[in-house]
Motif scaffolding. Structure first.
Motif, PDB file in Angstrom:
ATOM      1  N   UNK A   1       0.786  11.645  -9.370  1.00 27.41           N
ATOM      2  CA  UNK A   1      -0.602  13.054  -8.794  1.00 27.41           C
ATOM      3  C   UNK A   1       0.433  13.796  -8.851  1.00 27.41           C
ATOM      4  N   UNK A   2       1.665  14.257  -8.582  1.00 25.27           N
ATOM      5  CA  UNK A   2       2.851  15.329  -8.130  1.00 25.27           C
ATOM      6  C   UNK A   2       3.071  16.021  -9.839  1.00 25.27           C
TER       7      UNK A   2
ATOM      8  N   UNK B   1       0.827  -1.160  -0.219  1.00 26.31           N
ATOM      9  CA  UNK B   1      -0.095   0.058   0.058  1.00 26.31           C
ATOM     10  C   UNK B   1       0.875   1.241  -0.319  1.00 26.31           C
ATOM     11  N   UNK B   2       1.699   1.095   0.641  1.00 25.98           N
ATOM     12  CA  UNK B   2       3.214   1.981   0.597  1.00 25.98           C
ATOM     13  C   UNK B   2       3.464   2.595  -0.489  1.00 25.98           C
ATOM     14  N   UNK B   3       3.993   1.403  -1.488  1.00 28.62           N
ATOM     15  CA  UNK B   3       4.673   2.040  -2.466  1.00 28.62           C
ATOM     16  C   UNK B   3       3.180   2.522  -3.547  1.00 28.62           C
ATOM     17  N   UNK B   4       2.326   1.771  -3.407  1.00 29.28           N
ATOM     18  CA  UNK B   4       1.225   2.166  -4.829  1.00 29.28           C
ATOM     19  C   UNK B   4       1.171   3.407  -4.271  1.00 29.28           C
ATOM     20  N   UNK B   5       0.553   3.935  -2.733  1.00 23.78           N
ATOM     21  CA  UNK B   5       0.688   5.677  -2.643  1.00 23.78           C
ATOM     22  C   UNK B   5       1.650   6.331  -2.954  1.00 23.78           C
ATOM     23  N   UNK B   6       3.212   5.414  -2.949  1.00 23.94           N
ATOM     24  CA  UNK B   6       4.103   6.694  -3.433  1.00 23.94           C
ATOM     25  C   UNK B   6       3.640   6.828  -5.199  1.00 23.94           C
ATOM     26  N   UNK B   7       3.529   6.140  -5.716  1.00 25.07           N
ATOM     27  CA  UNK B   7       3.430   6.033  -6.712  1.00 25.07           C
ATOM     28  C   UNK B   7       1.956   6.530  -7.667  1.00 25.07           C
TER      29      UNK B   7
ATOM     30  N   UNK C   1       0.795  20.638 -14.978  1.00 24.50           N
ATOM     31  CA  UNK C   1      -0.692  21.526 -15.118  1.00 24.50           C
ATOM     32  C   UNK C   1      -0.360  22.799 -14.855  1.00 24.50           C
ATOM     33  N   UNK C   2       0.106  23.021 -13.478  1.00 27.50           N
ATOM     34  CA  UNK C   2       0.325  24.384 -13.112  1.00 27.50           C
ATOM     35  C   UNK C   2       1.162  24.987 -14.023  1.00 27.50           C
TER      36      UNK C   2
END
Length: 208
Positions: A188-189, A177-183, A195-196
């Motif tokens: 998103x970043x 889950x942590x790896x998925x969150x990092x990805x 976009x910015x």
């Protein structure tokens, strides 16, 4: 103290027959020393020999006056009458005429020796049972307690191993889950960064 030494120390505590051999009137000359009619015994080992020596001492013919008397009459006849049965018949006849000894008294004397052996056997069994309780049964109980403790420890170890497996599984899930969150964060970043950057270009165009 070794197990067998405990038994040897414990057994044969009863007293031997507290009787002194009678002094028969000698027929002629000095009476020879008492010679036991018991058969020779060849012990198998030191322990057997110690037991036999104690039993033989307790049941020596001299402990029974009647047997001591007949043996004293028979001893001087050894070189004269070689046949044992005839020798003891002659000794018995002499003992009957001079010492008032009877066949029944002699047989009762042997019965008395058998009673001593029976008493020794009873004491031996009682004492070895006591040694068994202290040296065998007590250790069996200790072994049982140790085995129970081992089983308890094994159960605790099994429980801990199960906890380890569960935590390892949870760790893998958390890592995944942590790896998925990092990805997801990285994606998103980059998306928001793009976009910015695009919005900046648009504002640069508007601002001229």
């Amino acid at each position: 103290m070794p197990f067998m030494d405990l038994i040897k120390k414990a057994i044969f505590e009863e007293e031997t027959l507290a009787q002194q051999p009678a002094q028969p009137a000698p027929t002629s000359g000095a009476v020879r020393p008492l010679v036991s009619a018991a058969p020779a015994y060849s012990p198998k080992g030191t322990r057997d020999n110690q037991f036999y020596t104690r039993l033989a001492k307790q049941t020596d013919l001299s402990a029974v006056p009647e047997l001591a008397k007949i043996e004293a009459f028979a001893a001087p006849l050894t070189s004269v009458i070689t046949d044992k049965a005839l020798r003891y018949k002659a000794a018995l006849a002499t003992a009957q005429s001079q010492g008032g000894l009877t066949k029944d008294a002699i047989l009762k004397g042997f019965d008395a020796l058998q009673n001593v052996l029976n008493s020794s056997a009873s004491t031996f069994n009682k004492q070895t049972d006591e040694v068994s309780r202290t040296e065998v049964d007590a250790k069996i109980a200790q072994i049982s307690d140790l085995n129970e403790a081992i089983q308890q420890k094994q159960k605790e170890i099994a429980d801990l191993q199960q906890q380890v497996k569960s935590m390892q599984s949870q760790t893998e899930v958390s890592r995944s889950k942590l790896q998925e969150a990092k990805s997801n964060f990285a994606a998103a970043l980059e998306r928001r960064r793009a976009e910015i950057q695009q919005q900046r270009k648009e504002f640069e165009t508007i601002l001229g």
